[in-house]
Write an enzyme that holds these catalytic residues in place. Structure first.
Site, PDB file in Angstrom:
ATOM      1  N   HIS A 169       0.335  -0.982   0.096  1.00 31.16           N
ATOM      2  CA  HIS A 169       0.026  -0.282  -0.259  1.00 31.16           C
ATOM      3  C   HIS A 169       1.308   1.323   0.094  1.00 31.16           C
ATOM      4  O   HIS A 169       0.699   1.846  -0.945  1.00 31.16           O
ATOM      5  CB  HIS A 169      -0.567  -0.248   1.379  1.00 31.16           C
ATOM      6  CG  HIS A 169      -1.703  -0.995   0.872  1.00 31.16           C
ATOM      7  ND1 HIS A 169      -1.849  -2.277   2.017  1.00 31.16           N
ATOM      8  CD2 HIS A 169      -2.826  -1.425   0.662  1.00 31.16           C
ATOM      9  CE1 HIS A 169      -2.865  -2.817   1.544  1.00 31.16           C
ATOM     10  NE2 HIS A 169      -3.952  -1.911   1.089  1.00 31.16           N
ATOM     11  N   LYS A 195     -18.472  -6.026   7.056  1.00 35.95           N
ATOM     12  CA  LYS A 195     -16.896  -6.890   7.454  1.00 35.95           C
ATOM     13  C   LYS A 195     -16.530  -7.290   8.143  1.00 35.95           C
ATOM     14  O   LYS A 195     -16.495  -5.748   8.701  1.00 35.95           O
ATOM     15  CB  LYS A 195     -16.622  -6.247   6.047  1.00 35.95           C
ATOM     16  CG  LYS A 195     -15.774  -7.453   4.937  1.00 35.95           C
ATOM     17  CD  LYS A 195     -15.272  -6.839   4.090  1.00 35.95           C
ATOM     18  CE  LYS A 195     -13.672  -7.217   4.090  1.00 35.95           C
ATOM     19  NZ  LYS A 195     -13.184  -6.610   2.365  1.00 35.95           N
ATOM     20  N   ARG A 212      -2.304  -6.113  -8.467  1.00 39.64           N
ATOM     21  CA  ARG A 212      -1.105  -6.851  -7.957  1.00 39.64           C
ATOM     22  C   ARG A 212      -0.764  -8.251  -9.893  1.00 39.64           C
ATOM     23  O   ARG A 212      -0.025  -7.944  -9.942  1.00 39.64           O
ATOM     24  CB  ARG A 212      -1.047  -8.023  -7.105  1.00 39.64           C
ATOM     25  CG  ARG A 212      -0.829  -7.471  -5.729  1.00 39.64           C
ATOM     26  CD  ARG A 212      -1.496  -7.119  -4.316  1.00 39.64           C
ATOM     27  NE  ARG A 212      -3.090  -6.963  -4.939  1.00 39.64           N
ATOM     28  CZ  ARG A 212      -3.671  -7.196  -3.118  1.00 39.64           C
ATOM     29  NH1 ARG A 212      -3.535  -7.395  -3.106  1.00 39.64           N
ATOM     30  NH2 ARG A 212      -4.665  -7.086  -3.221  1.00 39.64           N
ATOM     31  N   SER A 266      -3.657  -7.835   2.923  1.00 43.90           N
ATOM     32  CA  SER A 266      -3.226  -7.652   4.101  1.00 43.90           C
ATOM     33  C   SER A 266      -3.496  -9.138   4.868  1.00 43.90           C
ATOM     34  O   SER A 266      -3.765  -9.071   6.009  1.00 43.90           O
ATOM     35  CB  SER A 266      -4.137  -6.542   4.230  1.00 43.90           C
ATOM     36  OG  SER A 266      -3.987  -5.684   4.185  1.00 43.90           O
TER      37      SER A 266
HETATM   38  P1  ADP Z   1      -9.762  -3.722  -0.978  1.00 39.80           P
HETATM   39  O1  ADP Z   1     -10.196  -4.619   0.312  1.00 39.80           O
HETATM   40  O2  ADP Z   1     -10.563  -2.390  -1.751  1.00 39.80           O
HETATM   41  O3  ADP Z   1      -8.989  -4.305  -2.202  1.00 39.80           O
HETATM   42  P2  ADP Z   1      -7.226  -3.001   0.333  1.00 39.80           P
HETATM   43  O4  ADP Z   1      -6.888  -2.637   1.369  1.00 39.80           O
HETATM   44  O5  ADP Z   1      -6.890  -4.370   0.625  1.00 39.80           O
HETATM   45  O6  ADP Z   1      -8.936  -2.758  -0.174  1.00 39.80           O
HETATM   46  O7  ADP Z   1      -5.881  -3.098  -1.068  1.00 39.80           O
HETATM   47  C1  ADP Z   1      -6.211  -0.658  -1.374  1.00 39.80           C
HETATM   48  C2  ADP Z   1      -5.594  -0.744  -2.851  1.00 39.80           C
HETATM   49  O8  ADP Z   1      -4.229  -1.755  -2.494  1.00 39.80           O
HETATM   50  C3  ADP Z   1      -6.541  -1.870  -3.915  1.00 39.80           C
HETATM   51  O9  ADP Z   1      -6.044  -0.883  -4.903  1.00 39.80           O
HETATM   52  C4  ADP Z   1      -5.673  -2.811  -3.399  1.00 39.80           C
HETATM   53  O10 ADP Z   1      -5.126  -4.073  -5.282  1.00 39.80           O
HETATM   54  C5  ADP Z   1      -4.353  -1.800  -3.605  1.00 39.80           C
HETATM   55  N1  ADP Z   1      -3.172  -2.814  -3.184  1.00 39.80           N
HETATM   56  C6  ADP Z   1      -2.777  -3.924  -2.458  1.00 39.80           C
HETATM   57  N2  ADP Z   1      -1.324  -4.791  -1.460  1.00 39.80           N
HETATM   58  C7  ADP Z   1      -1.585  -4.225  -2.803  1.00 39.80           C
HETATM   59  C8  ADP Z   1       0.805  -4.334  -2.637  1.00 39.80           C
HETATM   60  N3  ADP Z   1       0.693  -5.283  -2.599  1.00 39.80           N
HETATM   61  N4  ADP Z   1       1.095  -4.035  -3.754  1.00 39.80           N
HETATM   62  C9  ADP Z   1       0.332  -3.160  -4.415  1.00 39.80           C
HETATM   63  N5  ADP Z   1      -1.227  -1.991  -4.276  1.00 39.80           N
HETATM   64  C10 ADP Z   1      -1.661  -2.869  -3.634  1.00 39.80           C
END
Ligand code: ADP
Length: 161
Positions: free
Chosen positions: A17, A41, A90, A128
């Site tokens: 992130h 959720k 990703r 996450s």
């Molecule tokens: P969501 O539940 O909306 O997917 P996340 O917190 O999992 O929210 O992710 C927020 C954003 O960050 C999303 O666009 C996700 O694709 C991106 N993201 C999550 N992990 C990574 C990573 N390791 N590298 C790049 N982008 C990421």
């Protein structure tokens, strides 16, 4: 002034992130990282805790603001005076979900554009949920989440905090 919104759950924020937020902050004047509050959720960290962890992890980025919202993303984007949503991509597995969301959001508001930043190689496996799994099994997560966040996540996974 170009404002972009980075929406997500951030439960918890990972180095992946931070990488996306950092790269977006070098393109846009202001980047608003916004937690989508989803009462349906169950998350490991409360909205307040996630906001605090985002603030700590992004403190070194002066043009990044931390916020949260409920309801439709397009309503929030309009409210903040932005036109761009930034998401990270990703693997191919992200693509179908992201395509559906981007097309639906464009239908809801054609003035809002969703833009994607490719994950860096070293974080393309990182999510996450995998962080929580590794931490719950006692693994070292310091290379997966920002340093000040690692101990908080480990403690929560051990049921201590
Ligand atoms: P969501 O539940 O909306 O997917 P996340 O917190 O999992 O929210 O992710 C927020 C954003 O960050 C999303 O666009 C996700 O694709 C991106 N993201 C999550 N992990 C990574 C990573 N390791 N590298 C790049 N982008 C990421």
């Amino acid at each position: 002034m170009a404002v972009a919104i980075c929406p997500g759950t951030f439960d918890p924020i990972t180095r992946g992130h931070v990488d996306i937020i950092t790269r977006a902050s070098s393109i846009f004047d202001t980047v608003i990282v916004a937690i989508l509050v989803n009462h349906g959720k169950r998350q490991m960290f409360s909205t307040e805790e996630r906001l605090e962890m985002l603030r700590v992890a992004c403190a070194h980025l002066p043009n990044v603001e931390i916020d949260h919202f409920e309801g439709l993303l397009v309503d929030y984007v309009r409210k903040r005076g932005a036109h761009v949503v930034i998401r990270g991509l990703r693997a191919v597995s992200d693509f179908e979900f992201e395509m559906t969301m981007a097309l639906m959001n464009r239908k809801l508001d054609p003035n809002i554009e969703t833009m994607y930043i490719m994950a860096s190689m070293e974080y393309s496996f990182l999510s996450s949920s995998i962080v929580k799994e590794v931490a719950a099994l006692g693994g070292d997560i310091r290379c997966l989440v920002p340093a000040p966040i690692a101990e908080r996540v480990a403690a929560r996974c051990r049921g201590e905090a």
